[in-house]
Design a protein around this motif. Structure first.
Motif, PDB file in Angstrom:
ATOM      1  N   PHE A   2      45.483  45.944  34.123  1.00 29.03           N
ATOM      2  CA  PHE A   2      44.395  46.369  35.001  1.00 29.03           C
ATOM      3  C   PHE A   2      43.582  47.448  34.293  1.00 29.03           C
ATOM      4  O   PHE A   2      44.132  48.262  33.563  1.00 29.03           O
ATOM      5  N   ALA A  35      35.954  42.660  46.333  1.00 28.65           N
ATOM      6  CA  ALA A  35      37.387  42.350  46.242  1.00 28.65           C
ATOM      7  C   ALA A  35      37.631  40.856  46.062  1.00 28.65           C
ATOM      8  O   ALA A  35      36.993  40.034  46.720  1.00 28.65           O
ATOM      9  N   ASN A  36      38.548  40.554  45.171  1.00 30.50           N
ATOM     10  CA  ASN A  36      38.953  39.167  44.894  1.00 30.50           C
ATOM     11  C   ASN A  36      37.808  38.318  44.351  1.00 30.50           C
ATOM     12  O   ASN A  36      37.781  37.110  44.554  1.00 30.50           O
ATOM     13  N   VAL A  46      39.796  43.918  42.037  1.00 27.40           N
ATOM     14  CA  VAL A  46      40.900  44.040  42.994  1.00 27.40           C
ATOM     15  C   VAL A  46      40.449  44.894  44.175  1.00 27.40           C
ATOM     16  O   VAL A  46      40.333  44.412  45.289  1.00 27.40           O
ATOM     17  N   CYS A  47      40.197  46.163  43.949  1.00 27.54           N
ATOM     18  CA  CYS A  47      39.701  46.998  45.037  1.00 27.54           C
ATOM     19  C   CYS A  47      39.056  48.235  44.428  1.00 27.54           C
ATOM     20  O   CYS A  47      39.194  48.487  43.240  1.00 27.54           O
ATOM     21  N   PHE A  77      41.255  43.335  37.267  1.00 27.10           N
ATOM     22  CA  PHE A  77      42.287  42.632  36.503  1.00 27.10           C
ATOM     23  C   PHE A  77      41.630  42.035  35.274  1.00 27.10           C
ATOM     24  O   PHE A  77      40.783  41.158  35.384  1.00 27.10           O
ATOM     25  N   PHE A 103      48.198  36.326  42.444  1.00 24.27           N
ATOM     26  CA  PHE A 103      46.827  36.631  42.844  1.00 24.27           C
ATOM     27  C   PHE A 103      45.810  36.005  41.890  1.00 24.27           C
ATOM     28  O   PHE A 103      44.624  35.980  42.168  1.00 24.27           O
TER      29      PHE A 103
ATOM     30  N   LEU B  20      47.459  50.092  45.952  1.00 25.19           N
ATOM     31  CA  LEU B  20      47.423  48.983  46.908  1.00 25.19           C
ATOM     32  C   LEU B  20      48.326  49.253  48.101  1.00 25.19           C
ATOM     33  O   LEU B  20      47.992  48.907  49.228  1.00 25.19           O
ATOM     34  N   ILE B  67      43.889  39.591  48.244  1.00 24.06           N
ATOM     35  CA  ILE B  67      44.280  40.057  46.913  1.00 24.06           C
ATOM     36  C   ILE B  67      45.276  41.196  47.017  1.00 24.06           C
ATOM     37  O   ILE B  67      46.192  41.314  46.208  1.00 24.06           O
ATOM     38  N   GLU B  68      45.127  41.999  48.066  1.00 28.91           N
ATOM     39  CA  GLU B  68      46.045  43.117  48.257  1.00 28.91           C
ATOM     40  C   GLU B  68      47.480  42.608  48.425  1.00 28.91           C
ATOM     41  O   GLU B  68      48.393  43.031  47.714  1.00 28.91           O
ATOM     42  N   ALA B  71      48.702  40.691  45.202  1.00 31.85           N
ATOM     43  CA  ALA B  71      48.955  41.570  44.057  1.00 31.85           C
ATOM     44  C   ALA B  71      50.191  42.430  44.303  1.00 31.85           C
ATOM     45  O   ALA B  71      50.975  42.668  43.382  1.00 31.85           O
TER      46      ALA B  71
END
Lengths: 227, 214
Positions: A2, A35-36, A46-47, A77, A103, B20, B67-68, B71
């Protein structure tokens, strides 16, 4: 695996969110947008990690939104080339294997990147590896000419669902954006199958890589001397 | 949208997992309060307050939840070392690795993968035969093993020892609210420090990575 990416964007906050602290509302808005999702040449978002900078919210003519200019850091990622990642075997075919992280599952391991002296068993539909043999002097024996004639108990199969370690060789982004309409009217245009926007190519033709069970935590010494 | 820097810093799996998990607990508490408020309002028979949303009710995007959850599942998986790691242990491991002249990327992978056998370490460190001898490799493996606690994986990734230090620092006179705040604050500092560790020691690794890409 990451990384943090710094991104600048202008985001609108809906009037119904004015009651929420601006920072929180912006965080939600950023996560909603990114996100995603895969950003071209950046990776899979990711966030949001934190907001570095945010301007004063501005109202534009025509809508009631408050528009904020924000600079924020995003958790992305994006494994780097030569990084080793743990992944699960998702599917197997004669050309190679597809790996998954849960994921993210556009990770491919072509058959050519499997360890030397491995082959595909068409009956079991699995790849196997024949470990090299050593004679009494510790010299490595040449691998058997036809791997399919090796007895079953000397073959080491890679099962679907198994956890393996693989080395990232390269990654590729594909922009799926439709281009400008082409002047080909009346001509049957062949539909290109959808490609994933971000895919990773891995290899496992090295010591220490491959199914986790091949390299147990203890007794690693012997294996090292073999190589 | 403009990408200012696509690779500003590297994050360890452990840091991502804690982030996360924080996000998830936040979501859970928020949806619980939202639920409770709704119930109370129904019980009182009053209409929901007009205009503006309640600050506690923030809709959570589907993508983020997906995704949270996925992951977290991956990062806290059975074969991952993350459930056995703590910020203090990782710092200790990095300090222990300092004399071996490893690149930042190699150190990051040692933290992420926690190699407990020599072949795996071979794969991580480039040209290992020229750079390290067998004794040094065994030392690294034992450092890694020491950095993993065999205890129970922690529920939310917060090291209990950190909490105790926060309590001690505040002294007995601090009230409960203050404690909670400092705990939080202290914890964030650790995350920052960790990240600083990453960026500080192997400065210029972005350059290394570029070389790798070629």
């Amino acid at each position: 695996m990451f990384v943090l990416s710094i991104i600048k964007d202008t985001l609108p906050i809906h009037p119904s969110d004015f009651g929420i602290p601006a920072e929180q509302a912006l965080g939600t808005e950023i996560n909603k947008k990114y996100a995603n999702r895969v950003l071209h040449d950046v990776g899979l978002c990711v966030c949001v990690f934190d907001i570095t900078e945010a301007g004063e919210g501005k109202v534009r003519y025509g809508d009631g939104y408050l528009w904020y200019r924000v600079v924020f850091r995003m958790v992305v990622f994006r494994p780097f080339a030569s990084e080793i990642i743990m992944a699960k075997v998702k599917s197997i075919d004669s050309d190679g294997m597809r790996l998954s992280l849960g994921f993210f599952d556009d990770i491919y391991l072509p058959a050519s990147f499997l360890p030397a002296s491995s082959a595909f068993d068409t009956k079991r539909r699995q790849h196997f590896w024949v470990p090299p043999e050593f004679d009494d002097e510790g010299q490595e024996q040449p691998p058997p000419a036809n791997l399919h004639q090796v007895e079953e108990d000397r073959r080491m199969y890679i099962e679907p669902g198994e956890q393996i370690r693989a080395r990232v060789e390269s990654d590729e982004f594909y922009d799926d954006e439709p281009g400008p309409p082409k002047a080909l009217e009346g001509v049957a245009v062949q539909r290109v199958p959808r490609r994933s926007p971000y895919s990773i190519i891995c290899s496992m033709g090295e010591q220490g890589l491959g199914p986790v069970a091949w390299w147990p935590s203890d007794g690693g010494e012997d294996a090292m001397e073999e190589g | 949208m403009e990408v200012l820097n696509s690779r500003a810093a590297l994050l360890s799996n452990y840091e991502v997992l804690t982030l996360l998990r924080d996000l998830e607990t936040d979501h859970l508490t928020r949806s619980k309060t939202a639920h409770r408020i709704k119930k109370e309002e129904e019980g009182a028979g009053s209409l929901p307050a007009a205009g503006g949303k309640d600050p506690n009710v923030v809709e959570i995007s589907e993508n983020l939840r997906t995704i949270e959850v996925e992951a977290i599942q991956y990062l806290a998986g059975e074969l991952q070392p993350t459930p056995q790691q703590t910020p203090a242990k990782i710092q200790e491991l990095l300090r222990g690795l300092a004399p071996y002249n490893l690149t930042k990327a190699e150190k990051l992978q040692i933290v992420n993968i926690a190699p407990q056998s020599a072949p795996v370490l071979w794969a991580i460190i480039e040209e290992v035969e020229d750079r390290l001898n067998i004794d040094q490799m065994n030392e690294i493996i034992s450092l890694v093993q020491n950095s993993l606690s065999s205890g129970q994986p922690q529920a939310n990734g917060i090291d209990p020892s950190l909490q105790t230090t926060a309590w001690a620092a505040n002294g007995p006179e601090a009230d409960a609210e203050g404690d909670a705040f400092y705990e939080d604050d202290d914890y964030m500092n650790v995350v920052e420090e960790l990240q600083f560790d990453d960026t500080g020691e192997g400065a210029g690794v972005e350059g290394d990575l570029d070389v790798d890409d070629d």
